[in-house]
Design a protein around this motif. Structure first.
Motif, PDB file in Angstrom:
ATOM      1  N   LYS A 150       1.090  -1.230  -0.243  1.00 58.37           N
ATOM      2  CA  LYS A 150       0.400   0.180   0.043  1.00 58.37           C
ATOM      3  C   LYS A 150       1.215   1.238   0.055  1.00 58.37           C
ATOM      4  O   LYS A 150       1.088   2.304  -1.099  1.00 58.37           O
ATOM      5  CB  LYS A 150      -1.026  -0.175   1.315  1.00 58.37           C
ATOM      6  CG  LYS A 150      -2.045  -0.980   1.320  1.00 58.37           C
ATOM      7  CD  LYS A 150      -3.075  -1.110   2.118  1.00 58.37           C
ATOM      8  CE  LYS A 150      -3.944  -2.595   2.421  1.00 58.37           C
ATOM      9  NZ  LYS A 150      -5.136  -2.234   3.256  1.00 58.37           N
ATOM     10  N   ALA A 177       0.838   4.317  -2.650  1.00 59.27           N
ATOM     11  CA  ALA A 177       0.453   5.292  -2.786  1.00 59.27           C
ATOM     12  C   ALA A 177       1.635   6.021  -1.918  1.00 59.27           C
ATOM     13  O   ALA A 177       1.308   7.801  -2.550  1.00 59.27           O
ATOM     14  CB  ALA A 177      -0.587   5.735  -0.699  1.00 59.27           C
ATOM     15  N   GLU A 232       1.877  11.257  -3.611  1.00 61.14           N
ATOM     16  CA  GLU A 232       1.641  12.140  -3.162  1.00 61.14           C
ATOM     17  C   GLU A 232       3.485  12.505  -2.427  1.00 61.14           C
ATOM     18  O   GLU A 232       3.618  13.738  -2.209  1.00 61.14           O
ATOM     19  CB  GLU A 232       0.789  11.760  -1.626  1.00 61.14           C
ATOM     20  CG  GLU A 232      -0.530  11.841  -2.096  1.00 61.14           C
ATOM     21  CD  GLU A 232      -1.360  11.886  -0.539  1.00 61.14           C
ATOM     22  OE1 GLU A 232      -2.248  11.958  -0.704  1.00 61.14           O
ATOM     23  OE2 GLU A 232      -0.576  11.107   0.199  1.00 61.14           O
ATOM     24  N   THR A 272      -0.843  15.776   2.452  1.00 57.03           N
ATOM     25  CA  THR A 272      -0.878  13.973   2.300  1.00 57.03           C
ATOM     26  C   THR A 272      -1.986  12.944   1.999  1.00 57.03           C
ATOM     27  O   THR A 272      -1.327  12.701   3.105  1.00 57.03           O
ATOM     28  CB  THR A 272       0.542  12.853   1.537  1.00 57.03           C
ATOM     29  OG1 THR A 272       1.047  13.317   3.396  1.00 57.03           O
ATOM     30  CG2 THR A 272       1.611  14.334   1.155  1.00 57.03           C
ATOM     31  N   ARG A 319      -3.611  11.107   1.317  1.00 55.00           N
ATOM     32  CA  ARG A 319      -3.354   8.980   0.765  1.00 55.00           C
ATOM     33  C   ARG A 319      -2.704   8.442   2.268  1.00 55.00           C
ATOM     34  O   ARG A 319      -2.476   7.408   2.356  1.00 55.00           O
ATOM     35  CB  ARG A 319      -3.236   8.865  -0.437  1.00 55.00           C
ATOM     36  CG  ARG A 319      -4.208   7.751  -0.962  1.00 55.00           C
ATOM     37  CD  ARG A 319      -3.083   8.267  -2.622  1.00 55.00           C
ATOM     38  NE  ARG A 319      -3.063   6.787  -3.368  1.00 55.00           N
ATOM     39  CZ  ARG A 319      -2.754   6.126  -3.843  1.00 55.00           C
ATOM     40  NH1 ARG A 319      -2.833   6.516  -5.314  1.00 55.00           N
ATOM     41  NH2 ARG A 319      -2.876   4.506  -4.093  1.00 55.00           N
ATOM     42  N   LEU A 367      -3.194   6.028   5.149  1.00 56.62           N
ATOM     43  CA  LEU A 367      -2.540   4.776   5.518  1.00 56.62           C
ATOM     44  C   LEU A 367      -1.876   4.036   6.893  1.00 56.62           C
ATOM     45  O   LEU A 367      -2.138   3.511   7.141  1.00 56.62           O
ATOM     46  CB  LEU A 367      -1.737   4.126   4.302  1.00 56.62           C
ATOM     47  CG  LEU A 367      -0.818   3.431   4.354  1.00 56.62           C
ATOM     48  CD1 LEU A 367      -1.241   2.425   4.276  1.00 56.62           C
ATOM     49  CD2 LEU A 367       0.336   3.398   3.318  1.00 56.62           C
TER      50      LEU A 367
END
Length: 198
Positions: free
Chosen positions: A105, A109, A113, A170, A172, A176
């Motif tokens: 992940k 991501a 970003e 950021t 995203r 996470l």
């Protein structure tokens, strides 16, 4: 006379063997103490840096999370092969699954970003030292050393993740961080329960 000489020689050999065994035991105790001190110091350093990195930018957060996952995966691999404790092996498998997913992940991501941030490909010296301590732990001490490291490493990761989960620059990566927190908490708590039971 010959019997007395032989008996004396045998006694000296026996005393020498006892002394050598005592020295070996003392060295193992000293090595175990040094390992514990190194691991404890690493935990303090990690917590301090995680507090700074967690609240910082993606430039600091992305490599720190990647490094955390890399260490967890390597430590779990060692635990899977060295431990004979079913609970340790179960936790190592859980850590492997969850940190492999976290890494995937992060790799998905981060480019969106933090496009200029490179993910580390090797562990830093501090984490290499932790793995060295795991590899050099005696079979009798291994589970305790691994669990102690896991509690410290997951506390460090939680400090970093909690410090970053509200980063609006950021979203995203912040999401996470928030998504990973429950799994990291579960790993830490599981390790702590097992350690407490020892």
């Amino acid at each position: 006379m010959t019997r007395m000489l032989l008996a004396g020689a045998a006694t000296l050999a026996l005393l020498g063997a006892c002394t050598q065994a005592e020295q070996t035991d003392a060295k193992q105790d000293a090595d175990a103490a040094a390992t514990a001190v190194q691991d404890a110091t690493s935990g303090v350093v990690g917590q301090t840096s995680a507090g700074v990195l967690g609240a910082n930018t993606a430039v600091a957060f992305v490599p720190a999370l990647a490094m955390s996952d890399m260490y967890e995966l390597e430590a779990a691999k060692i635990a899977s092969s060295r431990s004979s404790n079913a609970g340790v092996k179960e936790l190592a498998a859980m850590i492997t699954t969850d940190h492999t997913a976290s890494t995937a992940k992060l790799k998905a991501a981060a480019p969106a970003e933090a496009p200029d941030v490179a993910l580390p490909t090797q562990l830093d010296e501090r984490r290499k030292g932790l793995l060295d301590n795991l590899n050099s732990a005696t079979n009798a001490d291994f589970d305790k050393v691994w669990l102690t490291q896991q509690v410290a490493a997951h506390n460090e990761a939680l400090t970093m993740l909690n410090g970053y989960k509200d980063n609006t620059a950021t979203p995203r990566l912040a999401a996470l961080a928030g998504e990973i927190i429950p799994k990291v908490t579960a790993h830490r708590d599981h390790a702590q329960r097992m350690l407490d039971a020892m």
